[in-house]
Write a protein that holds these residues in place. Structure first.
Motif, PDB file in Angstrom:
ATOM      1  N   THR A  31      -5.156   1.796   5.685  1.00 60.38           N
ATOM      2  CA  THR A  31      -4.983   0.776   6.726  1.00 60.38           C
ATOM      3  C   THR A  31      -3.713   1.018   7.515  1.00 60.38           C
ATOM      4  O   THR A  31      -3.691   0.859   8.739  1.00 60.38           O
ATOM      5  CB  THR A  31      -4.953  -0.629   6.088  1.00 60.38           C
ATOM      6  OG1 THR A  31      -6.148  -0.792   5.339  1.00 60.38           O
ATOM      7  CG2 THR A  31      -4.863  -1.707   7.141  1.00 60.38           C
ATOM      8  N   THR A  32      -2.650   1.429   6.822  1.00 64.81           N
ATOM      9  CA  THR A  32      -1.400   1.727   7.521  1.00 64.81           C
ATOM     10  C   THR A  32      -1.611   2.856   8.534  1.00 64.81           C
ATOM     11  O   THR A  32      -1.191   2.757   9.691  1.00 64.81           O
ATOM     12  CB  THR A  32      -0.308   2.133   6.515  1.00 64.81           C
ATOM     13  OG1 THR A  32      -0.281   1.168   5.477  1.00 64.81           O
ATOM     14  CG2 THR A  32       1.045   2.206   7.184  1.00 64.81           C
ATOM     15  N   LEU A  33      -2.284   3.917   8.074  1.00 60.91           N
ATOM     16  CA  LEU A  33      -2.527   5.057   8.972  1.00 60.91           C
ATOM     17  C   LEU A  33      -3.407   4.642  10.151  1.00 60.91           C
ATOM     18  O   LEU A  33      -3.114   4.954  11.303  1.00 60.91           O
ATOM     19  CB  LEU A  33      -3.200   6.196   8.206  1.00 60.91           C
ATOM     20  CG  LEU A  33      -2.308   6.924   7.197  1.00 60.91           C
ATOM     21  CD1 LEU A  33      -3.100   7.943   6.415  1.00 60.91           C
ATOM     22  CD2 LEU A  33      -1.146   7.598   7.928  1.00 60.91           C
ATOM     23  N   ALA A  43      -7.617  -3.251  13.344  1.00 58.92           N
ATOM     24  CA  ALA A  43      -6.420  -3.145  12.503  1.00 58.92           C
ATOM     25  C   ALA A  43      -6.227  -4.432  11.698  1.00 58.92           C
ATOM     26  O   ALA A  43      -5.991  -4.396  10.492  1.00 58.92           O
ATOM     27  CB  ALA A  43      -5.200  -2.856  13.357  1.00 58.92           C
ATOM     28  N   GLY A  53      -3.800   1.681  11.289  1.00 55.61           N
ATOM     29  CA  GLY A  53      -3.009   0.771  12.120  1.00 55.61           C
ATOM     30  C   GLY A  53      -2.132   1.548  13.088  1.00 55.61           C
ATOM     31  O   GLY A  53      -2.021   1.203  14.264  1.00 55.61           O
ATOM     32  N   LEU A  54      -1.512   2.620  12.595  1.00 50.58           N
ATOM     33  CA  LEU A  54      -0.659   3.438  13.464  1.00 50.58           C
ATOM     34  C   LEU A  54      -1.461   4.048  14.602  1.00 50.58           C
ATOM     35  O   LEU A  54      -1.040   4.017  15.760  1.00 50.58           O
ATOM     36  CB  LEU A  54      -0.003   4.555  12.639  1.00 50.58           C
ATOM     37  CG  LEU A  54       1.254   4.166  11.881  1.00 50.58           C
ATOM     38  CD1 LEU A  54       1.730   5.328  11.016  1.00 50.58           C
ATOM     39  CD2 LEU A  54       2.349   3.762  12.859  1.00 50.58           C
ATOM     40  N   LYS A 108      -4.754   0.436   1.233  1.00 44.77           N
ATOM     41  CA  LYS A 108      -3.538   0.006   1.907  1.00 44.77           C
ATOM     42  C   LYS A 108      -2.963   1.141   2.749  1.00 44.77           C
ATOM     43  O   LYS A 108      -2.622   0.958   3.920  1.00 44.77           O
ATOM     44  CB  LYS A 108      -2.522  -0.385   0.824  1.00 44.77           C
ATOM     45  CG  LYS A 108      -1.601  -1.497   1.205  1.00 44.77           C
ATOM     46  CD  LYS A 108      -0.915  -1.960  -0.065  1.00 44.77           C
ATOM     47  CE  LYS A 108       0.406  -2.607   0.227  1.00 44.77           C
ATOM     48  NZ  LYS A 108       1.077  -2.992  -1.032  1.00 44.77           N
ATOM     49  N   ARG A 109      -2.869   2.298   2.131  1.00 43.38           N
ATOM     50  CA  ARG A 109      -2.338   3.451   2.854  1.00 43.38           C
ATOM     51  C   ARG A 109      -3.242   3.805   4.035  1.00 43.38           C
ATOM     52  O   ARG A 109      -2.768   4.083   5.135  1.00 43.38           O
ATOM     53  CB  ARG A 109      -2.226   4.636   1.896  1.00 43.38           C
ATOM     54  CG  ARG A 109      -1.415   5.768   2.467  1.00 43.38           C
ATOM     55  CD  ARG A 109      -0.967   6.713   1.390  1.00 43.38           C
ATOM     56  NE  ARG A 109       0.033   6.097   0.521  1.00 43.38           N
ATOM     57  CZ  ARG A 109       0.691   6.768  -0.438  1.00 43.38           C
ATOM     58  NH1 ARG A 109       0.418   8.041  -0.643  1.00 43.38           N
ATOM     59  NH2 ARG A 109       1.579   6.172  -1.187  1.00 43.38           N
ATOM     60  N   TYR A 167      -6.448  -5.045   7.673  1.00 40.62           N
ATOM     61  CA  TYR A 167      -5.290  -5.644   7.009  1.00 40.62           C
ATOM     62  C   TYR A 167      -5.738  -6.810   6.125  1.00 40.62           C
ATOM     63  O   TYR A 167      -5.346  -6.912   4.960  1.00 40.62           O
ATOM     64  CB  TYR A 167      -4.271  -6.118   8.046  1.00 40.62           C
ATOM     65  CG  TYR A 167      -3.160  -6.945   7.460  1.00 40.62           C
ATOM     66  CD1 TYR A 167      -2.118  -6.351   6.766  1.00 40.62           C
ATOM     67  CD2 TYR A 167      -3.175  -8.336   7.573  1.00 40.62           C
ATOM     68  CE1 TYR A 167      -1.112  -7.099   6.201  1.00 40.62           C
ATOM     69  CE2 TYR A 167      -2.179  -9.104   7.005  1.00 40.62           C
ATOM     70  CZ  TYR A 167      -1.153  -8.482   6.331  1.00 40.62           C
ATOM     71  OH  TYR A 167      -0.164  -9.238   5.763  1.00 40.62           O
TER      72      TYR A 167
END
Lengths: 218, 334
Positions: B207-209, B70, B211-212, B204-205, B74
């Motif tokens: 990575t967010t997913l 993650a 990361g979750l 970015k999106r 990032y």
């Protein structure tokens, strides 16, 4: 101090384990709880410790009914009692001192107070020199005395002992019993589950006898 | 037993009665004891981890790799973002002139462009200058030398005025310049900056997913480790419960275990990502040199390090907490 009023405990699998049990232990009284295996001794003790709840009837400890004690209040209730077990239930990876200190740590005493009380308690059971030892380095009788020191360190009003001498020879057993009598003399109520009939006869205290869940003599 | 201030003023409630029976000493010694309990739980859980390192090391490595995935993604996004960020204001237009246009004519043409109210500055790159730059930066110097004639066209770099921010005006200027007869090919840097920006937005999106998902993995892995620890220390829990321990007292050392696992994993993840970036650093710098050092690699800042460790600890404690709520309720005493 401890009152059972028409207490019945029923398990779905085995039916009634205790039936209509009624007795009253006075403050400072010492009593044996006896009976054959499966007579309901352990269940009766579990009801006092609120590990189990009665199906019918009232149990009153020091004026407080145990029937409706909230789950969150049970720990505070147990701090009023001291428990002693046949298998001692000591923490093997902690020293004698730490084992005895456990109830005080849990109750949130400061460490100076803990040290003072633990020493006093170990002194009563004659183990003052063995604070730094680990339970496995002690004999069975000594381990049980650590268990007793732990049970009385919080100055409980009621001591519950489940077969405390079950693993000990007669000589050690009567030593342990003498300890209980000492506590009784300072106003502590003691209930001892045991089927050591020889010991019970010798000591001449009150005897509660269970037979198939019913109290046949008290 | 002394009473605390609060019990003197409030009517005696159940809670107060409970306090009176449960502990000794005055208020300050209670606070002290509470602090001692926490300190003890904090260090005993660390001690236990150190004493049996193998049990925790497996979990910690798994968590560190998860967190570093993650964290790594990032950092990738952060670096891409700063790349597009530095290019954001480069709405520069490059005009590649036709081959038969002479230097003198190119200069005259450049002057005429400069007269346009929307143009801030104009720079002419002659064929020779272009060749020199190409030799320096492309690494194809010797290949170029093999050619007999300079194949590069004259380039005019037009920088529009800042006031020309809206895209329509920029496109109008671009179309206007493109129509000039001298221009062979016109290119607006903005276009590929935009493309890069939208790629970064996707990254970015993503990575967010990711990361979750990884956060959920951290919660479950820690939870499972704590579950095993609860299982291993069942006897101790039973004894503590019998001598009057509340659930929060029993939970405390396990929660601190979760905290330590999270913290150590976070630190390890930080090192994994940083070491990987250091390995990549040289190649990135070489690449960056080709683009006139437009890009400087970004590492974890102090703030980001703090957040990384904070999130690792939080997730691990969360996972432990969830498991403990469930486990302690179903720890039977008999």
């Amino acid at each position: 101090m401890l009152k059972f009023e028409h207490v019945t405990k029923r398990y779905n699998e085995t039916g009634d384990v205790l039936r209509d049990v009624t007795f009253h232990l006075q403050r400072g009284e010492i009593a044996f709880l006896t009976g054959h295996s499966g007579a309901g001794k352990s269940t009766l003790l579990k009801l006092i410790a609120v590990i189990e709840r009665s199906t019918r009837g009232q149990i009153i400890l020091d004026g407080q009914s145990l029937n409706h004690v909230k789950e969150s209040q049970i720990p505070y209730l147990r701090r009023k009692m001291g428990f002693i077990f046949q298998d001692y239930k000591l923490l093997q990876d902690r020293t004698v001192f730490d084992n005895v200190a456990l109830p005080l740590v849990i109750a949130g005493y400061g460490h100076q107070e803990i040290a003072r009380r633990v020493r006093a308690s170990l002194d009563k059971v004659g183990l003052l020199g063995k604070e730094r030892k680990y339970p496995l380095a002690l004999s069975g009788g000594e381990q049980q005395r650590v268990g007793i020191a732990r049970a009385v360190v919080n100055k409980p009003q009621l001591i519950i002992a489940d077969e405390p001498t079950g693993n000990l020879d007669p000589e050690l057993s009567s030593e342990i019993m003498t300890l209980f009598e000492n506590f009784q003399q300072v106003g502590v109520t003691v209930l001892i589950a045991s089927h050591d009939l020889f010991l019970i006869k010798k000591l001449n205290h009150r005897v509660l006898t269970l037979d198939h869940g019913q109290l046949v003599a008290s | 037993m002394k009473q605390t201030k609060s019990t003197k003023h409030k009517p005696q409630t159940k809670q107060d009665g409970r306090k009176n029976t449960s502990s000794g000493g005055d208020f300050s010694s209670k606070v002290e004891a509470y602090r001692d309990q926490h300190a003890h739980a904090l260090f005993s859980s660390l001690g236990r981890m150190v004493a049996s390192p193998f049990a925790s090391i497996v979990t910690i490595v798994v968590l560190a790799i998860t967190i570093s995935l993650a964290g790594g993604f990032y950092m990738l996004v952060v670096n891409l973002q700063q790349l597009t960020g530095s290019l954001e204001d480069s709405n520069q237009i490059s005009l590649f002139l036709k081959e038969d246009v002479s230097d003198a004519y190119a200069n005259k043409f450049a002057d005429s462009i400069k007269d346009n109210a929307n143009v801030q500055s104009v720079k002419v790159i002659s064929k020779e200058q272009g060749l020199a730059e190409f030799e320096t930066y492309s690494g194809f110097g010797s290949a170029i030398n093999a050619l007999e004639v300079n194949p590069l066209p004259i380039v005019i770099q037009v920088l529009p005025k800042d006031t020309l921010e809206d895209e329509q005006g920029l496109v109008a200027l671009f179309d206007d310049l493109k129509r000039s007869p001298e221009v062979d090919l016109a290119q607006m840097d903005m276009q590929w900056v935009k493309r890069l920006q939208s790629i970064v937005a996707i990254a970015k999106r993503g990575t967010t997913l990711l990361g979750l998902m990884l956060a959920i993995a951290v919660i479950f892995v820690t939870g499972n480790t704590i579950r095993l620890e609860v299982h291993n220390r069942r006897d101790e829990i039973v004894i503590a419960k019998l001598v009057g321990a509340t659930n929060s007292f029993i939970q405390r050392p396990f929660l601190y275990s979760g905290f330590w696992i999270g913290l150590v994993s976070g630190v390890m993840a930080w090192f994994i990502v940083t070491i990987m970036m250091l390995i990549l650093k040289q190649s990135v710098e070489t690449l960056s040199a080709l683009y006139q050092d437009a890009f400087k690699m970004l590492f974890f800042s102090y703030g980001e390090t703090f957040i990384l460790l904070g999130i690792s600890c939080l997730l691990a404690v969360l996972g432990s907490c969830a498991v403990l709520q469930f486990q302690l309720r179903y720890t039977k005493l008999n």
